[in-house]
Scaffold this active site. Structure first.
Site, PDB file in Angstrom:
ATOM      1  N   ASP A  82       1.035  -1.272  -0.086  1.00  0.00           N
ATOM      2  CA  ASP A  82      -0.032   0.034   0.126  1.00  0.00           C
ATOM      3  C   ASP A  82       0.827   1.310   0.010  1.00  0.00           C
ATOM      4  OD1 ASP A  82      -0.837   0.558   3.579  1.00  0.00           O
ATOM      5  OD2 ASP A  82       1.007  -0.456   2.736  1.00  0.00           O
TER       6      ASP A  82
ATOM      7  N   ASP B 103       6.610   1.248   2.059  1.00  0.00           N
ATOM      8  CA  ASP B 103       6.356   0.322   0.839  1.00  0.00           C
ATOM      9  C   ASP B 103       7.104   0.642  -0.238  1.00  0.00           C
ATOM     10  OD1 ASP B 103       3.780   1.050   2.569  1.00  0.00           O
ATOM     11  OD2 ASP B 103       3.469  -1.004   1.487  1.00  0.00           O
TER      12      ASP B 103
ATOM     13  N   ASN C  14      -2.642   2.700   3.524  1.00  0.00           N
ATOM     14  CA  ASN C  14      -1.892   4.039   3.707  1.00  0.00           C
ATOM     15  C   ASN C  14      -2.750   5.355   3.084  1.00  0.00           C
ATOM     16  OD1 ASN C  14       0.418   3.397   5.381  1.00  0.00           O
ATOM     17  ND2 ASN C  14       1.436   2.867   3.462  1.00  0.00           N
TER      18      ASN C  14
ATOM     19  N   THR D 267       2.927  -6.098   2.817  1.00  0.00           N
ATOM     20  CA  THR D 267       3.260  -5.021   3.629  1.00  0.00           C
ATOM     21  C   THR D 267       2.210  -3.959   3.858  1.00  0.00           C
ATOM     22  OG1 THR D 267       4.154  -3.644   1.794  1.00  0.00           O
ATOM     23  CG2 THR D 267       5.684  -5.006   2.902  1.00  0.00           C
TER      24      THR D 267
ATOM     25  N   PHE E 174      -1.010  -0.563  12.464  1.00  0.00           N
ATOM     26  CA  PHE E 174      -1.959  -0.154  11.447  1.00  0.00           C
ATOM     27  C   PHE E 174      -2.229  -1.237  10.246  1.00  0.00           C
ATOM     28  CE2 PHE E 174      -3.293   3.079   8.525  1.00  0.00           C
ATOM     29  CZ  PHE E 174      -3.267   2.578   7.179  1.00  0.00           C
ATOM     30  N   ASN E 175      -1.462  -2.109   9.580  1.00  0.00           N
ATOM     31  CA  ASN E 175      -1.973  -3.002   8.944  1.00  0.00           C
ATOM     32  C   ASN E 175      -3.096  -4.000   9.371  1.00  0.00           C
ATOM     33  OD1 ASN E 175      -0.158  -2.110   6.856  1.00  0.00           O
ATOM     34  ND2 ASN E 175       1.494  -3.185   7.364  1.00  0.00           N
TER      35      ASN E 175
ATOM     36  N   HIS F 236       9.479   0.090   8.645  1.00  0.00           N
ATOM     37  CA  HIS F 236       8.774  -0.981   8.702  1.00  0.00           C
ATOM     38  C   HIS F 236       8.975  -1.890   7.235  1.00  0.00           C
ATOM     39  CE1 HIS F 236       6.796   1.085  11.967  1.00  0.00           C
ATOM     40  NE2 HIS F 236       6.393   1.959  11.256  1.00  0.00           N
ATOM     41  N   ASP F 237       8.402  -1.853   6.444  1.00  0.00           N
ATOM     42  CA  ASP F 237       8.210  -2.607   4.981  1.00  0.00           C
ATOM     43  C   ASP F 237       9.557  -3.186   4.550  1.00  0.00           C
ATOM     44  OD1 ASP F 237       5.194  -0.812   4.045  1.00  0.00           O
ATOM     45  OD2 ASP F 237       5.550  -2.288   5.569  1.00  0.00           O
TER      46      ASP F 237
HETATM   47  O1  RIB Z   1       2.627  -0.118  10.844  1.00  0.00           O
HETATM   48  C1  RIB Z   1       3.025   0.107   9.665  1.00  0.00           C
HETATM   49  C2  RIB Z   1       2.649  -0.468   8.524  1.00  0.00           C
HETATM   50  O2  RIB Z   1       1.422   0.401   8.074  1.00  0.00           O
HETATM   51  C3  RIB Z   1       3.719  -0.314   7.091  1.00  0.00           C
HETATM   52  O3  RIB Z   1       3.317  -1.210   6.350  1.00  0.00           O
HETATM   53  C4  RIB Z   1       3.178   1.207   6.805  1.00  0.00           C
HETATM   54  O4  RIB Z   1       3.394   1.171   5.376  1.00  0.00           O
HETATM   55  C5  RIB Z   1       1.743   1.220   7.098  1.00  0.00           C
HETATM   56  O5  RIB Z   1       1.030   0.517   5.824  1.00  0.00           O
HETATM   57 CA    CA Z   2       2.762  -0.534   4.095  1.00  0.00          CA
END
Ligand code: RIB
Ligand code: CA
Length: 317
Positions: free
Chosen positions: A11, A16, A41, A127, A169-170, A243-244
């Protein structure tokens, strides 16, 4: 050396975007079958545009991009534009790419391509919210055996949530999809906040990336600067968590991470804790009721991840 066939579901989203750059840098090892986008996102139109912008910046327009779900399976979309910017790509001047979006829906692409493959052949890199993956598994359960493993960014145990006190979040955006994936029986490797918050985009690291001196590394720098700012302020750290890109780092060198096979469950009902990942790290639960179903990452060699990221970005020189 035979290449590892992978499907990327993402996303974009600033981190990403850097994850895609790492994957593109290693096409001598990775056979990228396709890039699938999902709303997360930012909206599906923007994540799909952003994925193609990164393909064009990196000169990878031969990789097909498929648009997926515009919303979670059962909930309204919740976005993170306050982090990634209204266009989801703070640091990059967005434009309408030349590169086309494929006609086929991402879920149909995932189903069709996996049906062509051998059992256990394809690795999924996920991701964003797991909406597309869950929908594909529900639409065609027979494809699950074609997946070698899912390396996903999501969840939190010790770190707590980044959207609510309980949820990352994801998983928060589409907890039902995460539940379906974790109950699917497919091998999962979960790269959660517990490790990604150890991989900080510090000023010193950004300076090293800037020194690489090519268009892709410069773009990564332009992204990671503002991306880092939001979380540096929030967490009071020198740089924000990467993160990703950790998913590709794990794929390329699993020794950079320590993982433990344990049970993970996703809260889908509670108003207060929806999206929480209950990780039974200490194996306190009855394995008959809560069987182990993910390889949970709990330690990371952050210096090694950045060495690998720099190596990847330098390949575009
Ligand atoms: O919590 C972080 C994740 O949420 C990452 O994948 C970031 O791109 C958002 O999608
Ligand atoms: Ca992401």
């Amino acid at each position: 050396m035979t290449k590892t066939p992978i499907i990327i579901d993402c996303d974009p989203g600033q981190d990403d975007a850097v994850m895609l750059m790492m994957a593109f840098a290693k096409r001598d090892q990775l056979d990228i079958l396709g890039i699938c986008t999902v709303a997360g996102n930012v909206s599906i139109d923007k994540t799909t545009r952003n994925a193609r912008i990164i393909c064009e910046i990196c000169g990878q327009t031969d990789i097909p991009v498929y648009a997926g779900y515009a919303a979670p399976l059962k909930r309204r979309l919740f976005t993170a534009d306050e982090v990634h910017g209204e266009e989801g790509m703070n640091g990059v001047k967005v434009y309408e790419p030349e590169m086309p979006v494929q006609e086929k829906h991402a879920v149909n692409f995932i189903v069709d391509i996996l049906r062509e493959k051998e059992d256990g052949e394809v690795t999924l890199i996920v991701t964003g919210p797991m909406t597309n993956i869950a929908a594909a598994f529900s639409q065609a359960p027979g494809i699950k055996k074609k997946v070698k493993e899912i390396i996903l960014m999501g969840g939190a145990l010790r770190m707590g949530g980044n959207v609510t006190p309980s949820a990352e979040f994801n998983i928060f955006v589409d907890p039902e999809a995460a539940h379906i994936v974790y109950k699917s029986g497919v091998k999962t490797v979960t790269i959660g906040l517990d490790v990604t918050h150890q991989v900080l985009a510090s000023n010193a690291r950004l300076a090293r990336i800037k020194a690489i001196g090519n268009k892709v590394a410069d773009t990564a720098c332009e992204i990671l600067g503002p991306y880092s700012f939001f979380d540096s302020e929030k967490y009071g750290t020198d740089g924000g968590p990467l993160h990703d890109p950790c998913t590709i780092a794990y794929l390329l060198d699993p020794s950079l991470f320590k993982t433990k096979f344990c049970n993970i469950e996703v809260e889908c009902n509670s108003e207060l804790t929806v999206g929480h990942t209950a990780v039974d790290f200490w194996e306190g639960m009855d394995p008959k009721e809560r069987p182990k179903n993910t390889h949970w990452a709990y330690e990371v060699d952050d210096k090694g991840v950045y060495r690998l990221l720099e190596e990847c970005l330098a390949t575009f020189s």
